[in-house]
Each structure stands twice: as C-alpha cells, then as structure tokens.
Design a protein around this motif. Structure first.
Motif, short mmCIF file in Angstrom:
data_model
loop_
_atom_site.label_atom_id
_atom_site.label_comp_id
_atom_site.label_asym_id
_atom_site.label_seq_id
_atom_site.Cartn_x
_atom_site.Cartn_y
_atom_site.Cartn_z
N LEU A 222 33.28 60.12 64.75
CA LEU A 222 32.59 60.12 66.08
C LEU A 222 31.18 59.58 65.60
N ALA A 223 30.39 59.00 66.52
CA ALA A 223 29.17 58.73 66.37
C ALA A 223 28.32 59.99 66.47
N ASN A 224 27.01 60.06 65.76
CA ASN A 224 26.30 61.33 65.59
C ASN A 224 25.63 61.70 66.79
N ASP A 225 25.58 60.71 67.79
CA ASP A 225 24.69 60.96 68.92
C ASP A 225 25.84 61.48 70.32
N VAL A 226 27.03 61.70 69.72
CA VAL A 226 28.09 62.10 70.52
C VAL A 226 27.93 63.58 70.90
N ASN A 227 27.98 64.29 72.16
CA ASN A 227 27.76 65.46 72.36
C ASN A 227 29.14 66.30 72.40
N ALA A 228 29.37 67.45 72.69
CA ALA A 228 30.63 68.27 72.54
C ALA A 228 31.34 67.91 73.64
#
Length: 326
Positions: free
Chosen positions: A91-97
C-alpha cells in the motif's frame, strides 16, 4: 421323442473337433510349463554367470528408475512450492488505517483470491528485524520506511492467471505496488520437464542395453545348442517350438534383473537416507527419499521381464534364420 433328443445333441464331428481343440490347448499349456521349468533349471545349473548377467540388467534398470524416483520427489516439492505461491500488495505510504482496512476488504472480495493476510507497517518492521537479526540497529530509525502490505493466496496458481490478478490489483486506489515472483517456480517446472525427458531418454538407452545383454547371452546359448536345434528341426519342429525355451530364458533373465534392481534401489535408499535427512534438517525441513511402491515395483518387474523376452526373441529369430537342418 428320440428324434427331438437327437436334434438337440451336437454332431459327432463337432464333438470330435472340440475334443481335439481342447487336447491341443492342454498340450500347448503343458509344453509352455515344461519349457519354463526347463529354462529355469538351466539357469540354476550355472548360477554365477547367469547372476552376473542379471546384475548387468539390474544396473541398466537402476539408473533410469533412480532418476524417475528423484523426479517424483521433485514433483512433490513442486506441488508444495506451487501451493506457497503468493502475491504481495504494498500500500501507499499515505494510506491510513481505515483506508488500509477498506483496501484489504476490497482485495479479499476479488473472485480469484482464496486467502489474504494483512500486515501493518509495524508488523512488517518487526518481521524484518527478526529475520535479519537487526533489532538494535533498526530501532534507532526516526520513522518506519516500510508500508503496510497484504499477502494473497490465489485460487489459481497458473502464471497467466496470477499475472492478470496482479494487474487488476495494481489498478486499485491506494495500492503502490503488486509484487509477483513466479520465476523460481517456472525454473523448477522447466527443470522437472528437462528431467522427465532425460529420464525417458535414459530409459530408452538402457532398455536397448538390456536387449543387447539378453540378446548376446541367448545368442551364445543358441550356438551351444545348435546341433540339438538342427536335429529337432529335422523331425519337423517349427520355429515357434524351438524358440520357446529361449524366450523363457530371456524372461527369467529379465525378471531376475528386475528383482536385483529393486534390491539395489532399496539398499541405495537406505544408504542415502541418513545424510539426506540430516541435510534437510539443517534447512529446517523434513524430507525422506521416495521408494517404489507396489505399483512401481510391478511396473519395473513387468518392463524388465518384457525386455528380457523381447531381447531373446530378437536373438533367436535372427539365428534360427541362419540354421539350416540337414
């Protein structure tokens, strides 16, 4: 009444013909049994030379059989490795939980996905540290550089199907990369295919070797009994009659070579079992050398007997054509 009873009985000529046919079949069976026992007695009479011939046949059979057993274990390993083929979605690093949870649910809902496992960034870092033994070194990092990931077990492990699934997953929002590594599985399959072709080629070559060994042995036997064959042919014996004891000799050679090949395979497996188990244990795996089961043993014995019979038939047929009684 007598006329009807007479009409129900078969004609006398038919009964005589059936009796003659039955007696011929019984005589044919008795002669086969006699020739089989006579050829066996001739082999037992000279055990050393005949055992050496059978040992040569056994050595020719052991090599392709051992290679086939090795390929059988490789097929089992290929099945286990195929079951472990997975895709990893990063997943992309800026994806939150919350977004990661939704992506995980969307991936799980894909029709070609059998099972998934979500690995958070923290869990990924912990596994990475444990696998490399760098807990103290990586503990000083200011931020976790690893993204969250989803490990996928697909329904179909075919390379084309997995590649299509990877392309679909890569187009989903929030997915940075889908990693699919099937090169090692494809290499293993290519090696297994090469091994099967090599086993077939060796089987054919060593089968020809068995034909030559039996044929040469039977040829010498025919030459040693040449006078006897000429006398028998003078009184009307057919080629099939003369050929029969030599065919049984070839079959006994092949059968004895097959049993010796089974014994050599069993001894070789026991000799190599301990070092193979120790090598597998050093890699944290449990592996044992495969052995021939009842079906495999029956196939080996049948092939060896057939090769012995065929080698004898070729040798006897060729030399009977050159024997002229008189």
């Amino acid at each position: 009444m007598s006329a009807s009873r007479t009409s129900q009985q078969p004609p006398r000529g038919a009964r005589s013909q059936q009796a003659r046919l039955g007696s011929r079949l019984r005589a044919w069976g008795r002669h086969h049994r006699a020739m089989a026992l006579d050829s066996l007695h001739r082999l037992v009479r000279y055990p050393l030379g005949n055992v050496l011939t059978m040992l040569a046949i056994a050595i020719a059979l052991v090599l392709p059989a051992a290679l086939w057993l090795t390929l059988d274990s490789a097929r089992l390993l290929d099945a286990e490795l195929t079951e472990s083929a997975t895709l990893t979605v990063y997943l992309a690093n800026d994806v939150n939980a919350a977004q990661a949870q939704r992506i995980h649910e969307a991936v799980t809902a894909q029709p070609a996905v059998e099972q998934t496992r979500f690995i958070s960034a923290e869990e990924g870092m912990a596994e990475f540290q444990h696998s490399l033994g760098l807990e103290d070194t990586l503990a000083g990092l200011d931020a976790n550089p690893l993204p969250a990931s989803i490990v996928i077990q697909p329904d179909d492990v075919d390379s084309t199907a997995m590649q299509a699934l990877a392309e679909r997953l890569g187009e989903m929002a929030g997915v940075d990369e889908v990693r699919l590594d099937l090169a090692w599985i494809e290499r293993l399959r290519h090696l297994a295919d090469l091994g099967r072709r090599l086993a077939l080629a060796l089987g054919v070559l060593f089968g020809l070797g068995v034909l030559l060994v039996v044929g040469n042995t039977v040829r010498l036997s025919v030459e040693s009994r040449r006078r006897e064959i000429e006398v028998v042919m003078l009184i009307g014996a057919t080629h099939a009659f003369v050929r029969r004891p030599f065919l049984y000799s070839g079959a006994w050679y092949g059968l004895g070579g097959g049993f010796l090949a089974l014994a050599l395979l069993s001894l070789g497996g026991q000799w190599l079992a301990l070092p193979v188990a120790a090598l597998a244990e050093s890699y944290g795996a449990a592996f044992s050398l495969p052995s021939l089961d009842v079906t495999g043993s029956t196939i080996l014995l049948s092939c060896s007997t057939l090769l012995g019979w065929l080698g004898a038939w070729l040798a006897v047929t060729r030399h009977l054509a050159s024997i002229k009684p008189g």
